[in-house]
Design an enzyme around this catalytic site. Structure first.
Site, PDB file in Angstrom:
ATOM      1  N   LEU A 291       0.825  -1.203   0.000  1.00 27.55           N
ATOM      2  CA  LEU A 291       0.000   0.000   0.000  1.00 27.55           C
ATOM      3  C   LEU A 291       0.855   1.248   0.000  1.00 27.55           C
ATOM      4  O   LEU A 291       0.488   2.276  -0.555  1.00 27.55           O
ATOM      5  CB  LEU A 291      -0.893   0.014   1.246  1.00 27.55           C
ATOM      6  CG  LEU A 291      -1.980  -1.061   1.302  1.00 27.55           C
ATOM      7  CD1 LEU A 291      -2.663  -1.024   2.657  1.00 27.55           C
ATOM      8  CD2 LEU A 291      -2.995  -0.851   0.191  1.00 27.55           C
ATOM      9  N   GLY A 292       1.960   1.176   0.660  1.00 28.11           N
ATOM     10  CA  GLY A 292       2.818   2.347   0.732  1.00 28.11           C
ATOM     11  C   GLY A 292       3.955   2.102   1.687  1.00 28.11           C
ATOM     12  O   GLY A 292       4.065   1.035   2.288  1.00 28.11           O
TER      13      GLY A 292
ATOM     14  N   ASP B  35       2.329  13.192  17.035  1.00 24.43           N
ATOM     15  CA  ASP B  35       2.660  13.174  15.607  1.00 24.43           C
ATOM     16  C   ASP B  35       1.401  13.269  14.762  1.00 24.43           C
ATOM     17  O   ASP B  35       1.208  12.524  13.812  1.00 24.43           O
ATOM     18  CB  ASP B  35       3.452  11.906  15.267  1.00 24.43           C
ATOM     19  CG  ASP B  35       4.176  12.045  13.934  1.00 24.43           C
ATOM     20  OD1 ASP B  35       4.360  13.194  13.467  1.00 24.43           O
ATOM     21  OD2 ASP B  35       4.555  10.999  13.367  1.00 24.43           O
TER      22      ASP B  35
ATOM     23  N   GLY C 294       5.544   3.469   5.007  1.00 21.95           N
ATOM     24  CA  GLY C 294       5.394   4.330   6.170  1.00 21.95           C
ATOM     25  C   GLY C 294       6.754   4.670   6.724  1.00 21.95           C
ATOM     26  O   GLY C 294       7.788   4.274   6.201  1.00 21.95           O
ATOM     27  N   GLY C 295       6.700   5.451   7.795  1.00 22.82           N
ATOM     28  CA  GLY C 295       7.955   5.871   8.385  1.00 22.82           C
ATOM     29  C   GLY C 295       8.786   4.708   8.884  1.00 22.82           C
ATOM     30  O   GLY C 295       9.998   4.730   8.805  1.00 22.82           O
ATOM     31  N   PHE C 296       8.155   3.707   9.387  1.00 30.02           N
ATOM     32  CA  PHE C 296       8.879   2.607  10.004  1.00 30.02           C
ATOM     33  C   PHE C 296       8.999   1.389   9.108  1.00 30.02           C
ATOM     34  O   PHE C 296       9.583   0.392   9.485  1.00 30.02           O
ATOM     35  CB  PHE C 296       8.218   2.189  11.311  1.00 30.02           C
ATOM     36  CG  PHE C 296       8.434   3.185  12.407  1.00 30.02           C
ATOM     37  CD1 PHE C 296       9.723   3.524  12.789  1.00 30.02           C
ATOM     38  CD2 PHE C 296       7.375   3.766  13.069  1.00 30.02           C
ATOM     39  CE1 PHE C 296       9.941   4.424  13.812  1.00 30.02           C
ATOM     40  CE2 PHE C 296       7.585   4.665  14.087  1.00 30.02           C
ATOM     41  CZ  PHE C 296       8.870   5.020  14.472  1.00 30.02           C
ATOM     42  N   GLY C 297       8.394   1.473   7.922  1.00 26.61           N
ATOM     43  CA  GLY C 297       8.496   0.315   7.040  1.00 26.61           C
ATOM     44  C   GLY C 297       7.297   0.236   6.128  1.00 26.61           C
ATOM     45  O   GLY C 297       6.359   1.035   6.241  1.00 26.61           O
ATOM     46  N   PRO C 298       7.327  -0.718   5.215  1.00 29.56           N
ATOM     47  CA  PRO C 298       6.260  -0.827   4.223  1.00 29.56           C
ATOM     48  C   PRO C 298       4.947  -1.306   4.848  1.00 29.56           C
ATOM     49  O   PRO C 298       4.941  -1.991   5.865  1.00 29.56           O
ATOM     50  CB  PRO C 298       6.803  -1.866   3.243  1.00 29.56           C
ATOM     51  CG  PRO C 298       7.763  -2.673   4.029  1.00 29.56           C
ATOM     52  CD  PRO C 298       8.351  -1.762   5.056  1.00 29.56           C
ATOM     53  N   VAL C 299       3.855  -0.909   4.196  1.00 29.73           N
ATOM     54  CA  VAL C 299       2.531  -1.343   4.639  1.00 29.73           C
ATOM     55  C   VAL C 299       1.887  -2.150   3.515  1.00 29.73           C
ATOM     56  O   VAL C 299       1.935  -1.753   2.351  1.00 29.73           O
ATOM     57  CB  VAL C 299       1.635  -0.130   4.990  1.00 29.73           C
ATOM     58  CG1 VAL C 299       0.285  -0.607   5.476  1.00 29.73           C
ATOM     59  CG2 VAL C 299       2.311   0.731   6.044  1.00 29.73           C
TER      60      VAL C 299
END
Ligand SMILES: *[C@@H]1O[C@H](CO)[C@@H](O)[C@H](O)[C@H]1NC(C)=O
Ligand SMILES: *[C@@H]1O[C@H](CO)[C@@H](O)[C@H](O)[C@H]1NC(C)=O
Ligand SMILES: *[C@@H]1O[C@H](CO)[C@@H](O)[C@H](O)[C@H]1NC(C)=O
Ligand SMILES: *[C@@H]1O[C@H](CO)[C@@H](O)[C@H](O)[C@H]1NC(C)=O
Ligand SMILES: *[C@@H]1O[C@H](CO)[C@@H](O)[C@H](O)[C@H]1NC(C)=O
Ligand SMILES: *[C@@H]1O[C@H](CO)[C@@H](O)[C@H](O)[C@H]1NC(C)=O
Ligand SMILES: *[C@@H]1O[C@H](CO)[C@@H](O)[C@H](O)[C@H]1NC(C)=O
Ligand SMILES: *[C@@H]1O[C@H](CO)[C@@H](O)[C@H](O)[C@H]1NC(C)=O
Length: 832
Positions: free
Chosen positions: A523-524, A642, A526-531
């Site tokens: 899906l995309g 955040d 994210g800051g901490f890793g892929p989703v």
């Protein structure tokens, strides 16, 4: 009768043939001379003048054959020193020694001429006499001139070397001793003794059937290097003659004629030195050569050494081992020895499993006291050092010796004999050996091995350390995982607030749900890793956030997020369905949001049309309720830290859900404000006090909310490269417009006429209240709700906002020349 008659006829025939010859008168006193018209019958003999030697017919013990020989007259044990017809015996007692018409001396028997002492006197009739001398020499002389010698028996030695005889090359003929066949047969036997005219001069050999069986070593002018006994000077004077005419022989003489001594090449292949003892009346063996073992030629084979002192006599040179150990153990040593450690020289690579050392470690030489091997190569160099380096430079050179000249040997060394007297060969033989054969060379070797061992152990220790640490790390990680797992189970599973809806997934299940994290399902990022999007077997669609291992999100943050979000339940907060902690993987499983996130629509003109004012206002309300829940109504007091539009997810009904609680902090209820050393969050949304001093409170969330509110209304990013009017961020622009009463210009044009002006106005107003620089001026979320909820609030006086945070940043003075770089550009401090 008939036999006697036959013999008579033969005799007559001989008499007729050879004219008349008178037997020497047997009654007379023994004579030493045979006159021309005389003959010597079997049974008669010549005796030398002083009665030393006697010549006549004899039979060896155990034999009936008759031979003409010379023996000691005075010695009771018959000792034959010379045999005339050794290979042509007379079968019976009819033998006769006489001269023929030309003066040749011969032996005749009943069948005719059996043996001729000498040929050649046929041209003119000669008259000769034979005389036996006291030396044991039989001479054939001109009868008219006794100094004219035509033949002497000393020229034809048999097995005995008497004083006065010459052994060696005389007048191009090599005089050798030849043993008797055996003790009852004087015919030529297997062993020869004498010089080798083809080999080194002044060296005596014993041959057995034409192969060298023994040698005396070189003659150094006084002695033979290996057979000092051979010419022991006690009673004799020796003479070695090497004349320019080619004569090359040994001879000797007795100093004292009463000493009776001789050399014999005996039937067993020994050269014996015998002495007559008057007292014991027997022959004494002074010595015999070769000695029983060592002097047999090359007895111990190549590279073997024979030593008379040792039992067994054969051993290998230092650095060598028997080639055929089984044979050697049975004393069969001809096969010799082979080198144990290859020489450094010429070695390529690893032979015999030994480490090859650098070329600087060279072969070395061991000086050994042995008889120098035969067939050296002579080299014309002046010093032992040069001789040694010549040998070292040729990989085939196995030994050198330097006496008066440099001698080198190549390949195997043969016929080595240990010498006991070091003085015999000055310098000795220098044997080439690998450096490891020497104690200090071995030290080198040991050093190398030791170094390798130490290095090896160090490496091993390092490895073990590394391995242990890795193991330990893994163990710790596993432990943490297990505790976390246990913690989660204990705290979440079975919490009946939401039933058993929080699940601990196994990795394989997650992988199955996401089709092994396929790119199609992504899906995309994210800051901490892929989703990833995933689908559980029983139907629900999920969003899977796979925290990358390098994300830096520690176990603490992970735990934090899980604990927070799992315990929170609100329709405006995204729901965590479960997680997976397995093998270092950390995965969060959320409910799936069909409409992605707010920023996906808001900042893209084509998509923004889907967000009409009604939807936007609903979203705003949803966010407000979610935040209020976080700040006030949840059992905990949570500051999100955040908040931003990309963290607002939208479900299929455009209902907003706040997500990403990785940075959220739980506050104790009486805590108002906290401080952090680590300012994380997103610029543009961070309140001034948080960004500059790390102070955060619910009011910093309010600030972020205000920013979002303005973004939702305007469809513009607060932070970015965009210039809005004279301001470089949205806050400044909004404030400017608000002051000038032109807030409508702020509104996203795509909303068009769907908007209700009073609502928009109120939103801008509230937003500006929320982003005031001073935190205490900002409203709480419950106040925000009241402000927004009041339908009739057109008239309700809201507070007048003060200028927002970061207002000072606006670049009003530089309107005409806008800077290209803005400090406040939308950079995220990625603390992640
Ligand atoms: C031959 O022998 C006899 C004795 O038997 C001797 O008297 C005589 O001188 C000898 N003749 C010659 C020529 O030597
Ligand atoms: C023989 O003996 C005598 C005296 O005994 C001596 O003078 C003479 O030299 C000896 N002859 C030989 C050849 O030895
Ligand atoms: C030897 O001497 C004898 C006389 O004594 C003589 O008849 C004979 O021809 C001589 N022979 C030679 C070869 O001189
Ligand atoms: C005897 O023989 C020797 C050696 O051959 C010779 O020198 C000598 O002249 C001879 N004497 C006589 C008298 O012929
Ligand atoms: C010496 O060499 C010659 C010719 O090569 C040979 O006939 C003879 O047998 C050799 N002698 C020995 C003792 O080897
Ligand atoms: C010769 O040898 C004998 C026996 O050994 C000895 O008695 C004698 O004195 C010796 N003669 C000389 C001249 O040396
Ligand atoms: C030959 O000489 C050796 C050494 O002296 C001795 O042992 C051996 O018995 C002798 N052989 C004969 C047949 O006499
Ligand atoms: C050493 O010996 C080998 C074989 O015998 C030969 O091929 C080689 O040329 C020799 N090397 C030298 C330096 O003599």
């Amino acid at each position: 009768m008939k036999k006697g008659c036959g013999r008579g006829i033969v005799l007559l025939a001989i008499l007729l043939l050879f004219i008349s010859s008178n037997p020497i008168p047997s009654s007379e006193a023994a004579t030493d001379t045979l006159l021309p018209n005389q003959s010597l019958k079997d049974g008669q003999s010549l005796v030398s003048a002083n009665k030393t030697f006697e010549l006549g017919f004899f039979s060896p013990q155990g034999s009936t054959d008759r031979y003409v020989g010379i023996w000691y007259h005075n010695i009771p044990v018959q000792t034959v020193v010379w045999v005339a017809n050794r290979d042509r015996p007379v079968a019976d007692a009819t033998g006769l020694i006489k001269f023929d018409m030309y003066g040749n001396l011969m032996i005749v028997d009943a069948r005719g001429v059996s043996f001729v002492f000498t040929y050649g006197f046929s041209a003119s009739t000669k008259s000769t006499t034979a005389k036996l001398l006291d030396s044991g020499n039989l001479l054939l002389m001109d009868a008219n001139n006794s100094s004219h010698v035509l033949y002497e028996s000393f020229d034809y030695p048999t097995d005995t070397f008497l004083p006065g005889m010459k052994l060696g090359v005389v007048r191009w003929r090599n005089r050798l001793l030849a043993s008797w066949r055996n003790s009852d047969n004087p015919s030529t036997g297997d062993f020869l003794f004498g010089e080798n005219p083809n080999g080194t001069h002044g060296q005596m050999f014993i041959w057995q059937k034409n192969t060298i069986y023994w040698d005396s070593g070189e003659w150094n002018g006084e002695i033979f290097s290996l057979a000092q006994e051979l010419l022991s000077p006690n009673f004799f004077e020796y003479l070695y003659v090497s004349s320019s005419l080619g004569d090359d022989y040994f001879t000797y003489s007795t100093k004292n004629t009463s000493i009776v001594s001789r050399y014999v090449m005996n039937v067993s292949g020994r050269i014996q030195r015998l002495l007559w003892s008057e007292t014991t009346r027997e022959w004494l063996v002074l010595w015999s050569l070769p000695k029983p073992q060592c002097d047999v030629y090359n007895l111990c084979g190549a590279n073997g050494v024979c030593s008379e002192e040792n039992v067994p006599q054969c051993s290998c040179l230092r650095g060598f081992a028997p080639l055929t150990p089984a044979e050697w153990s049975n004393s069969v040593t001809k096969s010799g020895c082979e080198r144990k450690i290859s020489l450094q020289c010429g070695q390529k690579g690893d032979q015999n499993g030994y480490l090859t050392l650098p070329n600087t470690i060279k072969d070395r030489f061991l000086s050994i006291n042995v008889k120098l091997p035969a067939d050296p190569q002579y080299l014309n160099v002046g010093s032992p050092a040069e001789c040694q380096s010549s040998c070292l430079n040729n990989c085939n050179c196995t030994a050198y010796a330097f006496t008066n000249h440099c001698q080198l040997w190549y390949g195997n060394l043969k016929d080595l004999k240990r010498l006991n007297d070091a003085s015999v060969t000055a310098g000795g033989l220098n044997l080439r050996l690998a450096p490891f054969e020497f104690p200090d060379g071995r030290k080198n070797w040991i050093w190398v091995v030791a170094t390798a061992t130490v290095l090896g152990s160090l490496l091993f220790m390092f490895y073990m350390c590394y391995w242990w640490r890795r193991k330990e790390r893994e163990r710790r990680k596993l432990y943490q995982e297990q505790t976390l797992y246990a913690f989660i189970r204990g705290n979440l599973n079975g919490h009946d607030e939401r039933g058993p809806s929080f699940t601990l997934f196994s990795f394989s299940k997650v992988a199955d749900a996401t089709e092994n994290f396929s790119a199609a399902n992504k899906l995309g990022e994210g800051g901490f890793g892929p989703v990833y999007k995933g689908k559980l077997p029983w139907g629900p669609v999920i969003a899977v956030k796979r925290l990358s291992k390098s994300s830096g999100q520690g176990l603490e943050e992970f735990k934090n997020e899980i604990m927070l979000i799992a315990k929170l339940q609100h329709r405006n907060l995204v729901r965590l369905l479960g997680c997976c902690i397995q093998g270092g993987e950390r995965i969060l499983i959320y409910e799936y949001m069909a409409n992605k996130s707010l920023d996906y629509f808001l900042f893209e003109e084509t998509r923004a049309v889907q967000l009409d004012w009604g939807r936007r206002f609903n979203i705003i309300e949803g966010i407000v309720h979610g935040l209020l829940y976080l700040h006030k109504h949840s059992r905990l007091r949570i500051i999100h830290r955040d908040l931003k539009v990309s963290n607002i997810l939208l479900d299929d009904e455009w209902c907003p859900k706040i997500s990403d609680f990785g940075l959220a902090r739980i506050f104790s209820s009486n805590e108002v404000q906290a401080n952090t050393n680590r300012v994380v969050g997103t610029f543009g949304y961070m309140s001034p006090e948080y960004a500059s001093e790390g102070l955060f409170s619910t009011k910093s969330d309010v600030f972020s909310f205000g920013v979002m509110l303005l973004e939702i209304v305007s469809g513009k990013r607060n932070a970015g490269f965009h210039q809005y009017g004279n301001s470089f961020n949205l806050l400044g622009y909004a404030w400017e417009m608000w002051i000038e009463g032109k807030w409508q210009e702020l509104v996203d044009p795509v909303i068009g006429d769907t908007c209700k002006d009073y609502q928009v106005c109120k939103c801008v107003h509230v937003a500006l209240l929320c982003v005031q620089e001073c935190a205490s001026d900002r409203p709480t979320m419950s106040e925000v709700i009241t402000m927004l909820a009041n339908e009739n609030s057109e008239n309700v006086a809201l507070e007048t906002p003060n200028h927002p945070g970061f207002f000072t940043v606006k670049m009003k003075t530089e309107v005409d020349n806008p800077p290209t770089i803005n400090e406040m550009t939308a950079t995220t401090i990625d603390g992640r």
